[in-house]
Design a protein around this motif. Sequence first.
Motif, short mmCIF file in Angstrom:
data_model
loop_
_atom_site.label_atom_id
_atom_site.label_comp_id
_atom_site.label_asym_id
_atom_site.label_seq_id
_atom_site.Cartn_x
_atom_site.Cartn_y
_atom_site.Cartn_z
N UNK A 58 -23.18 -23.34 -27.21
CA UNK A 58 -22.38 -24.56 -27.14
C UNK A 58 -23.30 -25.78 -26.96
N UNK A 59 -24.29 -25.65 -26.10
CA UNK A 59 -25.25 -26.75 -25.88
C UNK A 59 -25.99 -27.07 -27.16
N UNK A 60 -26.41 -26.06 -27.88
CA UNK A 60 -27.12 -26.27 -29.14
C UNK A 60 -26.23 -26.94 -30.18
N UNK A 61 -24.94 -26.60 -30.17
CA UNK A 61 -24.02 -27.20 -31.13
C UNK A 61 -23.64 -28.63 -30.76
N UNK A 62 -23.65 -28.95 -29.47
CA UNK A 62 -23.34 -30.32 -29.05
C UNK A 62 -24.50 -31.26 -29.38
N UNK A 63 -25.71 -30.85 -29.07
CA UNK A 63 -26.91 -31.64 -29.37
C UNK A 63 -27.85 -30.80 -30.23
N UNK A 64 -27.59 -30.72 -31.53
CA UNK A 64 -28.40 -29.85 -32.39
C UNK A 64 -29.73 -30.50 -32.78
N UNK A 112 -19.94 -17.56 -37.11
CA UNK A 112 -21.22 -17.60 -37.79
C UNK A 112 -21.69 -18.97 -38.26
N UNK A 113 -20.78 -19.82 -38.70
CA UNK A 113 -21.18 -21.09 -39.28
C UNK A 113 -21.12 -22.21 -38.25
N UNK A 114 -22.17 -23.01 -38.24
CA UNK A 114 -22.23 -24.14 -37.31
C UNK A 114 -21.05 -25.08 -37.51
N UNK A 115 -20.68 -25.35 -38.75
CA UNK A 115 -19.57 -26.29 -38.98
C UNK A 115 -18.27 -25.76 -38.39
N UNK A 116 -18.07 -24.44 -38.38
CA UNK A 116 -16.88 -23.87 -37.77
C UNK A 116 -16.92 -24.02 -36.25
N UNK A 117 -18.09 -23.81 -35.66
CA UNK A 117 -18.23 -23.98 -34.22
C UNK A 117 -18.02 -25.44 -33.82
N UNK A 118 -18.56 -26.37 -34.61
CA UNK A 118 -18.38 -27.80 -34.32
C UNK A 118 -16.91 -28.17 -34.43
N UNK A 119 -16.20 -27.60 -35.38
CA UNK A 119 -14.77 -27.85 -35.53
C UNK A 119 -14.02 -27.38 -34.28
N UNK A 120 -14.41 -26.23 -33.76
CA UNK A 120 -13.80 -25.71 -32.53
C UNK A 120 -14.10 -26.65 -31.37
N UNK A 121 -15.34 -27.12 -31.27
CA UNK A 121 -15.71 -28.04 -30.19
C UNK A 121 -14.95 -29.37 -30.30
N UNK A 122 -14.78 -29.86 -31.51
CA UNK A 122 -14.04 -31.13 -31.69
C UNK A 122 -12.61 -31.00 -31.19
N UNK A 123 -12.06 -29.81 -31.32
CA UNK A 123 -10.70 -29.58 -30.85
C UNK A 123 -10.56 -29.62 -29.34
N UNK A 124 -11.68 -29.46 -28.63
CA UNK A 124 -11.60 -29.48 -27.16
C UNK A 124 -12.51 -30.53 -26.53
N UNK A 125 -12.94 -31.52 -27.32
CA UNK A 125 -13.88 -32.50 -26.80
C UNK A 125 -13.29 -33.42 -25.74
N UNK A 126 -11.97 -33.49 -25.62
CA UNK A 126 -11.36 -34.30 -24.57
C UNK A 126 -11.19 -33.54 -23.26
N UNK A 127 -11.50 -32.25 -23.26
CA UNK A 127 -11.33 -31.45 -22.04
C UNK A 127 -12.40 -31.80 -21.01
N UNK A 128 -12.06 -31.61 -19.76
CA UNK A 128 -13.01 -31.89 -18.67
C UNK A 128 -14.24 -30.99 -18.77
N UNK A 129 -14.04 -29.74 -19.16
CA UNK A 129 -15.17 -28.81 -19.28
C UNK A 129 -16.16 -29.29 -20.34
N UNK A 130 -15.67 -29.65 -21.52
CA UNK A 130 -16.56 -30.14 -22.58
C UNK A 130 -17.32 -31.37 -22.12
N UNK A 131 -16.62 -32.32 -21.51
CA UNK A 131 -17.26 -33.55 -21.07
C UNK A 131 -18.30 -33.28 -19.97
N UNK A 132 -18.03 -32.32 -19.11
CA UNK A 132 -18.99 -31.96 -18.07
C UNK A 132 -20.27 -31.39 -18.68
N UNK A 133 -20.12 -30.47 -19.62
CA UNK A 133 -21.29 -29.85 -20.27
C UNK A 133 -22.04 -30.89 -21.09
#
Length: 174
Positions: A58-64, A112-133
Amino acid sequence: MEKTKSPKGLTRRALLSRATAASASFVVGAGFVAAPNAAWAMETAALKPETFATLVQMARDIYPHDKVGDEFYVTAVKGYDSAEAAEGVEAGIAALNAAAQGKGFDSYLATGWERDRVDILRGMEDSAFFQQVRGGLVTGLYNQKAVWPIFGYEGESFSQGGYIDRGFNDINWL
């Protein structure tokens, strides 16, 4: 030749076979996470190894950064492997895995694909957990002195007389 076993019961042969599994990004064992293609491993204290491996991905996908090795991301998130943070991180990673399953994947880490993981992260970027990380990564990743040369940053300059005496006026194209 006698097989040597780790205290957790994992043989060297089992570790190497896990490392060579098809496209494995992390080797997850009983109480540890390791990289199959680099010389680092991390024992987990409070988090499940799968949770910690997912947190690193997750960290690698947030700041690749392709030139920044996983060991720097591990260092950036290892503070979350504490008794105080474990419950929140486990819940956050469970939500991340549920979001991945909602998109048809087994888990976030198995996506497997970074773009799919980023799409998942975008769906939860407003969550407190995402913002904390995400917020913790700003200092956790970029304050590591070993990372600075990768980005061409020489460090603070005050103790060395400031930037004026350290290349600020090296403009040879004017």
